[in-house]
Design a protein around this motif. Structure first.
Motif, PDB file in Angstrom:
ATOM      1  N   ASP A 187       0.802  -1.228   0.000  1.00  0.00           N
ATOM      2  CA  ASP A 187       0.000   0.000   0.000  1.00  0.00           C
ATOM      3  C   ASP A 187       0.832   1.274   0.000  1.00  0.00           C
ATOM      4  OD1 ASP A 187      -2.275  -1.572   0.009  1.00  0.00           O
ATOM      5  OD2 ASP A 187      -2.729  -1.250   2.135  1.00  0.00           O
ATOM      6  N   MET A 188       2.059   1.240   0.547  1.00  0.00           N
ATOM      7  CA  MET A 188       2.829   2.463   0.737  1.00  0.00           C
ATOM      8  C   MET A 188       3.995   2.649  -0.242  1.00  0.00           C
ATOM      9  SD  MET A 188       1.066   3.683   3.180  1.00  0.00           S
ATOM     10  CE  MET A 188       1.927   5.081   3.819  1.00  0.00           C
ATOM     11  N   HIS A 189       4.569   1.560  -0.721  1.00  0.00           N
ATOM     12  CA  HIS A 189       5.720   1.669  -1.625  1.00  0.00           C
ATOM     13  C   HIS A 189       5.257   2.210  -2.974  1.00  0.00           C
ATOM     14  CE1 HIS A 189       9.212   0.553  -4.040  1.00  0.00           C
ATOM     15  NE2 HIS A 189       9.883   0.379  -2.911  1.00  0.00           N
ATOM     16  N   GLU A 190       6.089   3.003  -3.621  1.00  0.00           N
ATOM     17  CA  GLU A 190       5.727   3.576  -4.925  1.00  0.00           C
ATOM     18  C   GLU A 190       5.414   2.501  -5.968  1.00  0.00           C
ATOM     19  OE1 GLU A 190       8.116   7.152  -6.266  1.00  0.00           O
ATOM     20  OE2 GLU A 190       9.253   6.540  -4.472  1.00  0.00           O
ATOM     21  N   LEU A 191       6.060   1.355  -5.871  1.00  0.00           N
ATOM     22  CA  LEU A 191       5.807   0.247  -6.806  1.00  0.00           C
ATOM     23  C   LEU A 191       4.862  -0.802  -6.214  1.00  0.00           C
ATOM     24  CD1 LEU A 191       9.452  -0.330  -8.133  1.00  0.00           C
ATOM     25  CD2 LEU A 191       7.561   0.794  -9.338  1.00  0.00           C
ATOM     26  N   GLY A 192       4.382  -0.562  -5.021  1.00  0.00           N
ATOM     27  CA  GLY A 192       3.585  -1.551  -4.285  1.00  0.00           C
ATOM     28  C   GLY A 192       2.344  -2.039  -4.997  1.00  0.00           C
ATOM     29  N   ARG A 193       1.773  -1.208  -5.856  1.00  0.00           N
ATOM     30  CA  ARG A 193       0.579  -1.622  -6.601  1.00  0.00           C
ATOM     31  C   ARG A 193       0.900  -2.774  -7.548  1.00  0.00           C
ATOM     32  NH1 ARG A 193      -3.374   2.371  -6.901  1.00  0.00           N
ATOM     33  NH2 ARG A 193      -4.665   0.688  -7.688  1.00  0.00           N
ATOM     34  N   ILE A 194       2.157  -2.876  -7.932  1.00  0.00           N
ATOM     35  CA  ILE A 194       2.580  -3.932  -8.858  1.00  0.00           C
ATOM     36  C   ILE A 194       2.989  -5.196  -8.085  1.00  0.00           C
ATOM     37  CG2 ILE A 194       4.143  -4.498 -10.775  1.00  0.00           C
ATOM     38  CD1 ILE A 194       4.472  -1.427 -11.187  1.00  0.00           C
ATOM     39  N   PHE A 195       3.361  -5.027  -6.819  1.00  0.00           N
ATOM     40  CA  PHE A 195       3.803  -6.162  -6.001  1.00  0.00           C
ATOM     41  C   PHE A 195       2.634  -7.095  -5.689  1.00  0.00           C
ATOM     42  CE2 PHE A 195       7.141  -3.283  -3.678  1.00  0.00           C
ATOM     43  CZ  PHE A 195       7.873  -3.180  -4.833  1.00  0.00           C
ATOM     44  N   ASP A 196       2.933  -8.380  -5.621  1.00  0.00           N
ATOM     45  CA  ASP A 196       1.975  -9.385  -5.160  1.00  0.00           C
ATOM     46  C   ASP A 196       2.701 -10.219  -4.103  1.00  0.00           C
ATOM     47  OD1 ASP A 196      -0.117 -11.120  -4.783  1.00  0.00           O
ATOM     48  OD2 ASP A 196       0.060 -12.092  -6.738  1.00  0.00           O
ATOM     49  N   VAL A 197       2.480  -9.864  -2.846  1.00  0.00           N
ATOM     50  CA  VAL A 197       3.191 -10.512  -1.748  1.00  0.00           C
ATOM     51  C   VAL A 197       2.218 -11.390  -0.975  1.00  0.00           C
ATOM     52  CG1 VAL A 197       4.734 -10.181   0.221  1.00  0.00           C
ATOM     53  CG2 VAL A 197       4.608  -8.410  -1.555  1.00  0.00           C
ATOM     54  N   ASP A 198       2.427 -12.702  -1.063  1.00  0.00           N
ATOM     55  CA  ASP A 198       1.601 -13.660  -0.338  1.00  0.00           C
ATOM     56  C   ASP A 198       2.350 -14.117   0.904  1.00  0.00           C
ATOM     57  OD1 ASP A 198      -0.438 -13.596  -2.271  1.00  0.00           O
ATOM     58  OD2 ASP A 198       0.562 -15.134  -3.464  1.00  0.00           O
ATOM     59  N   VAL A 199       1.595 -14.376   1.963  1.00  0.00           N
ATOM     60  CA  VAL A 199       2.168 -14.847   3.223  1.00  0.00           C
ATOM     61  C   VAL A 199       1.471 -16.148   3.612  1.00  0.00           C
ATOM     62  CG1 VAL A 199       2.493 -14.323   5.678  1.00  0.00           C
ATOM     63  CG2 VAL A 199       2.750 -12.500   3.970  1.00  0.00           C
ATOM     64  N   PHE A 200       2.281 -17.126   4.030  1.00  0.00           N
ATOM     65  CA  PHE A 200       1.773 -18.433   4.440  1.00  0.00           C
ATOM     66  C   PHE A 200       2.280 -18.764   5.837  1.00  0.00           C
ATOM     67  CE2 PHE A 200       2.091 -18.362  -0.129  1.00  0.00           C
ATOM     68  CZ  PHE A 200       0.890 -18.911  -0.543  1.00  0.00           C
ATOM     69  N   ASP A 201       1.430 -19.431   6.615  1.00  0.00           N
ATOM     70  CA  ASP A 201       1.909 -19.916   7.909  1.00  0.00           C
ATOM     71  C   ASP A 201       2.699 -21.205   7.675  1.00  0.00           C
ATOM     72  OD1 ASP A 201       0.089 -22.080   7.696  1.00  0.00           O
ATOM     73  OD2 ASP A 201      -1.281 -21.258   9.190  1.00  0.00           O
ATOM     74  N   LYS A 202       3.236 -21.774   8.741  1.00  0.00           N
ATOM     75  CA  LYS A 202       4.104 -22.954   8.598  1.00  0.00           C
ATOM     76  C   LYS A 202       3.373 -24.175   8.051  1.00  0.00           C
ATOM     77  CE  LYS A 202       3.625 -24.379  13.403  1.00  0.00           C
ATOM     78  NZ  LYS A 202       4.350 -24.644  14.642  1.00  0.00           N
ATOM     79  N   ASN A 203       2.025 -24.144   8.056  1.00  0.00           N
ATOM     80  CA  ASN A 203       1.233 -25.254   7.519  1.00  0.00           C
ATOM     81  C   ASN A 203       0.740 -24.988   6.094  1.00  0.00           C
ATOM     82  OD1 ASN A 203       1.377 -26.828   9.939  1.00  0.00           O
ATOM     83  ND2 ASN A 203      -0.075 -25.387  10.838  1.00  0.00           N
ATOM     84  N   HIS A 204       1.282 -23.965   5.468  1.00  0.00           N
ATOM     85  CA  HIS A 204       0.965 -23.567   4.089  1.00  0.00           C
ATOM     86  C   HIS A 204      -0.445 -23.003   3.952  1.00  0.00           C
ATOM     87  CE1 HIS A 204       1.168 -24.225  -0.507  1.00  0.00           C
ATOM     88  NE2 HIS A 204       1.938 -23.194  -0.192  1.00  0.00           N
ATOM     89  N   ASN A 205      -0.995 -22.453   5.043  1.00  0.00           N
ATOM     90  CA  ASN A 205      -2.262 -21.748   4.971  1.00  0.00           C
ATOM     91  C   ASN A 205      -1.966 -20.298   4.599  1.00  0.00           C
ATOM     92  OD1 ASN A 205      -3.937 -23.948   5.958  1.00  0.00           O
ATOM     93  ND2 ASN A 205      -2.930 -23.584   7.926  1.00  0.00           N
ATOM     94  N   GLN A 206      -2.638 -19.819   3.555  1.00  0.00           N
ATOM     95  CA  GLN A 206      -2.394 -18.452   3.120  1.00  0.00           C
ATOM     96  C   GLN A 206      -3.107 -17.465   4.039  1.00  0.00           C
ATOM     97  OE1 GLN A 206      -3.003 -17.728  -1.042  1.00  0.00           O
ATOM     98  NE2 GLN A 206      -2.390 -15.595  -0.886  1.00  0.00           N
ATOM     99  N   ILE A 207      -2.387 -16.421   4.404  1.00  0.00           N
ATOM    100  CA  ILE A 207      -2.938 -15.341   5.222  1.00  0.00           C
ATOM    101  C   ILE A 207      -3.369 -14.242   4.255  1.00  0.00           C
ATOM    102  CG2 ILE A 207      -2.500 -13.743   7.133  1.00  0.00           C
ATOM    103  CD1 ILE A 207      -2.109 -16.800   7.800  1.00  0.00           C
ATOM    104  N   ASN A 208      -4.632 -13.843   4.343  1.00  0.00           N
ATOM    105  CA  ASN A 208      -5.092 -12.811   3.417  1.00  0.00           C
ATOM    106  C   ASN A 208      -5.584 -11.566   4.144  1.00  0.00           C
ATOM    107  OD1 ASN A 208      -7.861 -13.346   4.140  1.00  0.00           O
ATOM    108  ND2 ASN A 208      -7.778 -15.128   2.800  1.00  0.00           N
TER     109      ASN A 208
END
Length: 180
Positions: A109-130
């Motif tokens: 949301d804050m980085h000038e290129l952030g709109r182009i970024f796609d950053v996914d986060v997963f817990d240790k069990n491979h559950n995606q955090i959204n």
């Protein structure tokens, strides 16, 4: 009919790359059972990689790592790949996955290129955090500021308009920093 076959081939390549990425994520989590950050770019259409996209991805990886280092997080694994289907980056970090997602959303949301970024986060069990798990707004469209998924589903904008907007964001960021 020829065009349809090309589209089907392209679709298969993209789907295969997504499955390969998911397998890579599972393998990293098996070896490093911590929070996993998986970083790609939001690039529509067939051309998923170029010198410009690689540069954007490099800036994104630096920004992610800086955020983690500045927060004194222990990083166990860092790896980037530069495929024809787009650059990919993976970071295994010892931190709460919800905290990691908040940090990555702030970056998107804050980085000038952030709109182009796609950053996914997963817990240790491979559950995606959204975002919805954090009661945060969904991503906005690059062009009109409506919910991105609405515009994608309704094909509200042409491929050319989206690429033009991505390149505009990138050129604005890189102008003055260095030549493209």
């Amino acid at each position: 009919m020829e065009e349809l076959q090309v589209d089907n081939k392209l679709l298969k390549i993209i789907l295969d790359s997504r499955e390969a990425r998911a397998e890579k994520q599972r393998e990293i989590l098996k070896n490093f059972p911590y929070t996993l950050i998986s970083f790609t770019l939001n690039i529509p259409g067939a051309k998923k990689n170029s010198d410009l996209y690689s540069k954007i991805h490099g800036v994104g990886m630096e920004a992610i790592l800086k955020s983690l280092y500045d927060s004194n997080k222990k990083i166990y694994y860092i790896k980037t790949y530069n495929y024809s289907t787009g650059p990919e980056g993976f970071i295994s970090v010892d931190m709460d996955p919800l905290e990691a997602k908040k940090m990555m959303v702030k970056l998107e949301d804050m980085h000038e290129l952030g709109r182009i970024f796609d950053v996914d986060v997963f817990d240790k069990n491979h559950n995606q955090i959204n975002r919805s798990m954090l009661n945060l707004e969904t991503r906005k469209c690059l062009i009109c500021e409506k919910e991105a998924r609405y515009c994608i589903r309704n094909r509200s904008h042409t491929y050319e308009a989206l690429i033009e907007r991505i390149e505009e964001i990138a050129h604005k960021y890189f102008s003055g920093k260095e030549r493209l």
